[in-house]
Write a protein that holds these residues in place. Sequence first.
Motif, short mmCIF file in Angstrom:
data_model
loop_
_atom_site.label_atom_id
_atom_site.label_comp_id
_atom_site.label_asym_id
_atom_site.label_seq_id
_atom_site.Cartn_x
_atom_site.Cartn_y
_atom_site.Cartn_z
N THR A 149 34.97 25.94 10.54
CA THR A 149 36.09 26.33 9.69
C THR A 149 35.64 26.51 8.25
O THR A 149 35.95 27.51 7.59
CB THR A 149 37.20 25.26 9.76
OG1 THR A 149 37.62 25.09 11.12
CG2 THR A 149 38.39 25.65 8.90
N LEU A 165 43.49 31.22 7.15
CA LEU A 165 43.12 29.81 6.96
C LEU A 165 43.44 29.33 5.55
O LEU A 165 43.79 28.18 5.33
CB LEU A 165 41.62 29.61 7.19
CG LEU A 165 41.11 29.55 8.61
CD1 LEU A 165 39.60 29.44 8.60
CD2 LEU A 165 41.71 28.37 9.34
N TYR A 215 42.49 25.59 13.30
CA TYR A 215 41.68 26.36 12.36
C TYR A 215 40.54 27.08 13.07
O TYR A 215 40.23 28.24 12.79
CB TYR A 215 41.09 25.44 11.28
CG TYR A 215 42.08 24.76 10.39
CD1 TYR A 215 43.37 25.27 10.19
CD2 TYR A 215 41.74 23.60 9.70
CE1 TYR A 215 44.27 24.64 9.36
CE2 TYR A 215 42.63 22.96 8.86
CZ TYR A 215 43.90 23.48 8.69
OH TYR A 215 44.78 22.85 7.86
#
Length: 377
Positions: A198, A214, A275
């Motif tokens: 992520t 995100l 995520y």
Amino acid sequence: MSSKKIYTGLIEQYRNQLPVSKDTQIISLGEGNTPLIQLHNIPSTLNKQVEIYVKYEGLNPTGSFKDRGMTMAVTKAVEDGAKAIICASTGNTSASAAAYAARAGITAFVLIPDGKIAQGKLAQAMMEGAIVLQIKGNFDDGMRLVKEVADEAPVTIVNSINPFRLQGQKTAAFEIIEQLGRAPDFHCLPVGNAGNITAHWLGYSEYACADSSLFAEVCTNGFADFSGKPIIDTRPKMLGYQASGAAPFIRGDMVDKPETVATAIRIGHPQSWDYAWIVNSESEGWFDECSDEEILATQKMLAEKEGIFCEPASAASLAGALRDIKSEKIPENSCIVCTLTGHGLKDPDTAIKQSTAPVVKVEASLVQVKSAILDNM
């Protein structure tokens, strides 16, 4: 006197890209600035034209990539007046949290699975003064308890659910771009809790000034503003490799009792689950799994053929990449970066068990030593 500037850590290096102010007291051990090493001997065995680099995060101060996020998490905890931090850990997070807490002069509480942690990592946390709580359960049990305790006691969680962790870890992508002069075509990572894949996507997206869903959830203090000039014009496909016994992204659901020799990714309930799926979709990448046998064989090959010693979980990134290169899922002429998340000395027992290097006992004499050398040439 030399006027050369001493490197003082990633927050100072990337201050303008991180949520700190000029008055923030930075807690650093000189993390970041790790080498990007091109592999020479392993690619030559593939009969494929590819460039493979490894980002050797095992050369961070406590021997893993966790230091990138921990410098940010502890810096912000201290800024907010915290006197204690807490984490659940399979080992590397506990070692890093303990070190940065010691540096900051605050207390670290670490919850680790009883009997499920590599000795090198446990030794670090203990030597660095952490209060170690060994629970009769796995990492996922520890993570649940950490969240519950944080609601009842004055401690700051420094696991990757802390958004400042991801802010620090995104700097690895910045470094890779600066070291390569571009973004790679593919970036391969081991996946356990999924915070690192992520964070890398955050970094690549930030340097590309690209939209990413995100950022609305993960970025803090307005650090989702892409009003600057792009540094790169492409982003890599993000490839996440899990151990077969701890592969919720492959199973499509959480794994209650994960098992793998790669202790750093022995996680069945990833905290960055949502995520990571966004990263998978936005980057047009994929997840896959590697058996423990593949992971250990790749760890050994990397050490023997390239002189690079990583812990087992790290080797999952290269093991998966090599398989996908051979199958041509990763095409020829690609530029590939594999993150090696931790140093091999984190888990010396596993390394010694699979080592075939002979230990030859001889008398302390020229004749005996010379004979042993000639016999093994």
